[in-house]
Write a protein that holds these residues in place. Structure first.
Motif, PDB file in Angstrom:
ATOM      1  N   UNK A 290       5.538  53.732   2.568  1.00  0.00           N
ATOM      2  CA  UNK A 290       5.471  55.055   3.898  1.00  0.00           C
ATOM      3  C   UNK A 290       3.985  55.390   4.155  1.00  0.00           C
ATOM      4  N   UNK A 291       2.833  54.882   3.434  1.00  0.00           N
ATOM      5  CA  UNK A 291       1.451  54.988   3.750  1.00  0.00           C
ATOM      6  C   UNK A 291       1.074  53.906   4.609  1.00  0.00           C
ATOM      7  N   UNK A 292       0.178  54.487   5.553  1.00  0.00           N
ATOM      8  CA  UNK A 292      -0.478  53.439   6.554  1.00  0.00           C
ATOM      9  C   UNK A 292      -1.528  52.768   5.923  1.00  0.00           C
ATOM     10  N   UNK A 293      -1.495  51.399   6.172  1.00  0.00           N
ATOM     11  CA  UNK A 293      -2.413  50.554   5.340  1.00  0.00           C
ATOM     12  C   UNK A 293      -3.087  49.665   6.121  1.00  0.00           C
ATOM     13  N   UNK A 294      -4.062  48.946   6.015  1.00  0.00           N
ATOM     14  CA  UNK A 294      -4.739  48.113   6.630  1.00  0.00           C
ATOM     15  C   UNK A 294      -4.411  46.543   6.344  1.00  0.00           C
ATOM     16  N   UNK A 295      -4.077  45.778   7.316  1.00  0.00           N
ATOM     17  CA  UNK A 295      -3.801  44.303   7.084  1.00  0.00           C
ATOM     18  C   UNK A 295      -4.348  43.273   8.323  1.00  0.00           C
ATOM     19  N   UNK A 296      -4.201  42.244   7.986  1.00  0.00           N
ATOM     20  CA  UNK A 296      -4.978  41.190   8.986  1.00  0.00           C
ATOM     21  C   UNK A 296      -3.894  39.988   8.862  1.00  0.00           C
ATOM     22  N   UNK A 297      -4.055  39.439  10.267  1.00  0.00           N
ATOM     23  CA  UNK A 297      -3.313  38.180  10.673  1.00  0.00           C
ATOM     24  C   UNK A 297      -4.420  37.235  11.239  1.00  0.00           C
ATOM     25  N   UNK A 298      -4.352  35.857  11.020  1.00  0.00           N
ATOM     26  CA  UNK A 298      -5.137  34.913  11.908  1.00  0.00           C
ATOM     27  C   UNK A 298      -4.134  34.426  12.934  1.00  0.00           C
ATOM     28  N   UNK A 299      -4.399  34.129  13.967  1.00  0.00           N
ATOM     29  CA  UNK A 299      -3.461  33.856  15.007  1.00  0.00           C
ATOM     30  C   UNK A 299      -4.529  32.952  16.099  1.00  0.00           C
ATOM     31  N   UNK A 300      -3.857  32.122  17.106  1.00  0.00           N
ATOM     32  CA  UNK A 300      -4.622  31.101  18.029  1.00  0.00           C
ATOM     33  C   UNK A 300      -5.247  32.473  19.007  1.00  0.00           C
ATOM     34  N   UNK A 301      -6.167  31.976  19.533  1.00  0.00           N
ATOM     35  CA  UNK A 301      -6.784  32.959  20.518  1.00  0.00           C
ATOM     36  C   UNK A 301      -6.053  33.325  21.706  1.00  0.00           C
ATOM     37  N   UNK A 302      -5.385  32.347  22.072  1.00  0.00           N
ATOM     38  CA  UNK A 302      -4.177  32.681  23.305  1.00  0.00           C
ATOM     39  C   UNK A 302      -3.019  33.322  22.992  1.00  0.00           C
ATOM     40  N   UNK A 303      -2.973  33.687  21.756  1.00  0.00           N
ATOM     41  CA  UNK A 303      -1.810  34.532  21.143  1.00  0.00           C
ATOM     42  C   UNK A 303      -2.326  35.883  20.831  1.00  0.00           C
ATOM     43  N   UNK A 304      -3.618  35.953  20.926  1.00  0.00           N
ATOM     44  CA  UNK A 304      -4.280  37.111  20.314  1.00  0.00           C
ATOM     45  C   UNK A 304      -3.779  38.358  21.047  1.00  0.00           C
ATOM     46  N   UNK A 364       6.276  17.468   8.105  1.00  0.00           N
ATOM     47  CA  UNK A 364       6.230  17.585   9.257  1.00  0.00           C
ATOM     48  C   UNK A 364       5.504  18.947   9.590  1.00  0.00           C
ATOM     49  N   UNK A 365       4.694  19.001  10.386  1.00  0.00           N
ATOM     50  CA  UNK A 365       3.892  20.084  10.489  1.00  0.00           C
ATOM     51  C   UNK A 365       4.394  21.145  11.078  1.00  0.00           C
ATOM     52  N   UNK A 366       4.111  22.458  10.498  1.00  0.00           N
ATOM     53  CA  UNK A 366       4.573  23.560  11.002  1.00  0.00           C
ATOM     54  C   UNK A 366       4.172  24.204  11.991  1.00  0.00           C
ATOM     55  N   UNK A 367       4.835  24.994  13.043  1.00  0.00           N
ATOM     56  CA  UNK A 367       4.196  25.554  14.094  1.00  0.00           C
ATOM     57  C   UNK A 367       3.084  26.521  13.818  1.00  0.00           C
ATOM     58  N   UNK A 368       3.267  27.177  12.561  1.00  0.00           N
ATOM     59  CA  UNK A 368       2.076  27.965  11.924  1.00  0.00           C
ATOM     60  C   UNK A 368       0.714  27.291  11.975  1.00  0.00           C
ATOM     61  N   UNK A 369       0.689  26.021  12.045  1.00  0.00           N
ATOM     62  CA  UNK A 369      -0.517  25.289  11.944  1.00  0.00           C
ATOM     63  C   UNK A 369      -1.450  25.453  13.354  1.00  0.00           C
ATOM     64  N   UNK A 370      -0.804  25.821  14.465  1.00  0.00           N
ATOM     65  CA  UNK A 370      -1.335  25.962  15.461  1.00  0.00           C
ATOM     66  C   UNK A 370      -1.699  27.440  15.880  1.00  0.00           C
ATOM     67  N   UNK A 371      -1.154  28.271  14.932  1.00  0.00           N
ATOM     68  CA  UNK A 371      -1.664  29.889  15.034  1.00  0.00           C
ATOM     69  C   UNK A 371      -0.502  30.533  16.061  1.00  0.00           C
ATOM     70  N   UNK A 372       0.414  29.983  16.344  1.00  0.00           N
ATOM     71  CA  UNK A 372       1.447  30.807  17.615  1.00  0.00           C
ATOM     72  C   UNK A 372       2.483  31.410  16.541  1.00  0.00           C
ATOM     73  N   UNK A 373       2.708  31.377  15.461  1.00  0.00           N
ATOM     74  CA  UNK A 373       3.950  31.836  14.697  1.00  0.00           C
ATOM     75  C   UNK A 373       3.620  32.988  13.713  1.00  0.00           C
TER      76      UNK A 373
END
Length: 451
Positions: A290-304, A364-373
């Motif tokens: 229930x608390x507000x916390x700080x997280x982070x993700x890495x994505x492709x710049x076109x998806x940012x 097989x390469x995952x779509x996560x490899x492009x930073x789109x998922x």
């Protein structure tokens, strides 16, 4: 008459005249008497009474004080009552002092001296206010400072705090107390006990209030999983609490520090995107506690930008997220040829970019490899992989708690991501959301719409 007879007669006349004069003269005034007593000690700044008896009535009383070898200074005056009793009051000064009571009447003046020592008074100190507070809000505590005989005290007190489970007190704020009352605003981020400490002065002794416990309550919904539902196999430490208001989403280029942690884990040579094509997104989110916390993700710049809008909407909807760590801390996986997504899922972690193979299809390469998922709440939303249901099979058939399991396109979380261009895999992969919106054609094409 002869001269010899005149001399005795003259002496008799003089003697008679003297007797007449003595008889006609008023009686002499009675000498005054005086008794005096007072307490040997008194609280500095408080009143004490000097009392006793003075005769004859009708005279004037004067009370004086002398500190050390200084001059006598008048304090008060008065007259005795008809029965001779009197009571004179004075405010006690600090330290030893000599008092002198003088009584002056027609018959003269008489005086008595007394010794009084002014000592610091004991005090009562307290804190009052609510004992419950929603995290991120402020609370007003009221400080009260009075002597035990009820006199208000003014001065600067200190507010101390102690976190739950700790024995260490730390100073949090100064509190200005005027005429016995003051206020202070606090914003505890955890359960905290507060104490007001007041200093010693010439007037009062030092003191501390009893502890005022403030229970810090989560601003969001606390998620409790059903009895019998398996818990994640891996445990992650809670991410740090959010401080800034709102989602506070920040899109950044990949720093040298972050890139060092990514190399050899979520990124390696041969990946379809490089450092310049990726962005780090920091965000606040509502965790399962229930608390507000700080997280982070890495994505492709076109998806940012789309990801930023998703995270803002998830925050506004108070959608619970178990954790949001980058996958790099989970280390390298030889089977997946990237960061260990199996460990990340076993912890229920939400993540995005990971240059790896598909779980169950390492070649097989995952779509996560492009930073789109993005994979959301991976423990409660399993994936049907070539290795079976991962990270567990028990949650696949569960439909509650509805806030954290995604089983319908009408689910609030699924609709939020769809609104911003992210397609959902549904029953094939409950956790997986892949960007297919505006700008998707500029991304390296995925080899599959899986994991």
């Amino acid at each position: 008459m002869t001269s010899r007879l005149l001399v005795p007669l003259a002496r008799l006349a003089a003697f008679a005249l003297l007797l007449a004069l003595l008889a006609a003269a008023p009686a002499s005034a009675a000498a005054p008497t005086l008794t005096a007593s007072s307490p040997a000690t008194g609280y500095t700044g408080a009143s004490v009474t000097v009392s006793g008896a003075a005769t004859p009535p009708g005279g004037e009383l004067v009370l004086e004080r002398r500190v050390a070898d200084g001059p006598w200074r008048p304090v008060s005056t008065g007259r005795p009552a008809d029965d001779g009793s009197y009571a004179l009051r004075l405010v006690v000064a600090a330290g030893a002092q000599t008092l002198r009571v003088s009584y002056r009447s027609a018959g003269g003046t008489v005086a008595r001296e007394l010794r009084v020592t002014g000592v610091a008074a004991p005090v009562r100190v307290s804190l009052s206010g609510s004992h419950r507070l929603r995290d991120g809000h402020r609370l007003v505590l009221t400080a009260r400072w009075t002597t035990t005989d009820g006199r208000p005290v003014s001065g600067v007190a200190q507010l101390y705090g102690r976190r739950a489970g700790s024995s260490t007190w730390t100073r949090r704020a100064s509190v200005r107390v005027t005429n016995g009352t003051g206020t202070v605003r606090v914003r505890p981020r955890v359960d905290t006990t507060y104490q007001l400490r007041t200093p010693a002065t010439t007037l009062v002794r030092p003191a501390g209030s009893s502890g005022h416990v403030v229970d810090n309550l989560p601003p969001g919904r606390v998620i409790r999983t059903p009895a019998g539902a398996p818990a994640p196999r891996r445990t992650l430490p809670p991410q740090r609490r959010a401080i800034a208001a709102g989602p506070h989403v920040r899109v950044k280029k990949i720093s040298a520090r972050v890139w060092r942690s990514m190399k050899g884990r979520s990124w390696h040579r041969g990946c379809p995107v490089g450092r310049s094509s990726l962005r780090l997104i920091e965000t606040s989110y509502y965790a399962y506690d229930g608390y507000r916390r700080r997280g982070e993700l890495v994505v492709h710049r076109s998806v940012a930008k789309a990801t930023k809008r998703v995270l803002i909407d998830l925050y506004e909807a108070k959608a619970p997220i178990r954790s949001m760590y980058r996958v790099d801390p989970f280390g390298w996986s030889k089977r997946l040829r990237g960061a260990d997504d199996m460990k990340s899922m076993a912890a229920g972690n939400t993540s995005a970019f990971n240059c790896r193979g598909i779980v169950g299809r390492p070649g097989t390469r995952s779509p996560h490899s492009t930073g789109r998922s993005i994979d959301l709440n991976t423990w409660e939303n399993p994936y049907r992989s070539g290795w079976g249901l991962v990270p567990n099979s028990a949650w696949d058939a569960r439909r509650t708690p509805t806030a954290i399991v995604y089983r319908s396109r009408q689910h609030a979380v699924v609709r939020i991501l769809a609104r911003h261009g992210f397609r959902w895999m549904g029953s094939a992969d409950w956790q997986h959301f892949q960007y297919a919106g505006r700008g998707a054609r500029h991304l390296p094409p995925p080899t599959t719409f899986l994991d």
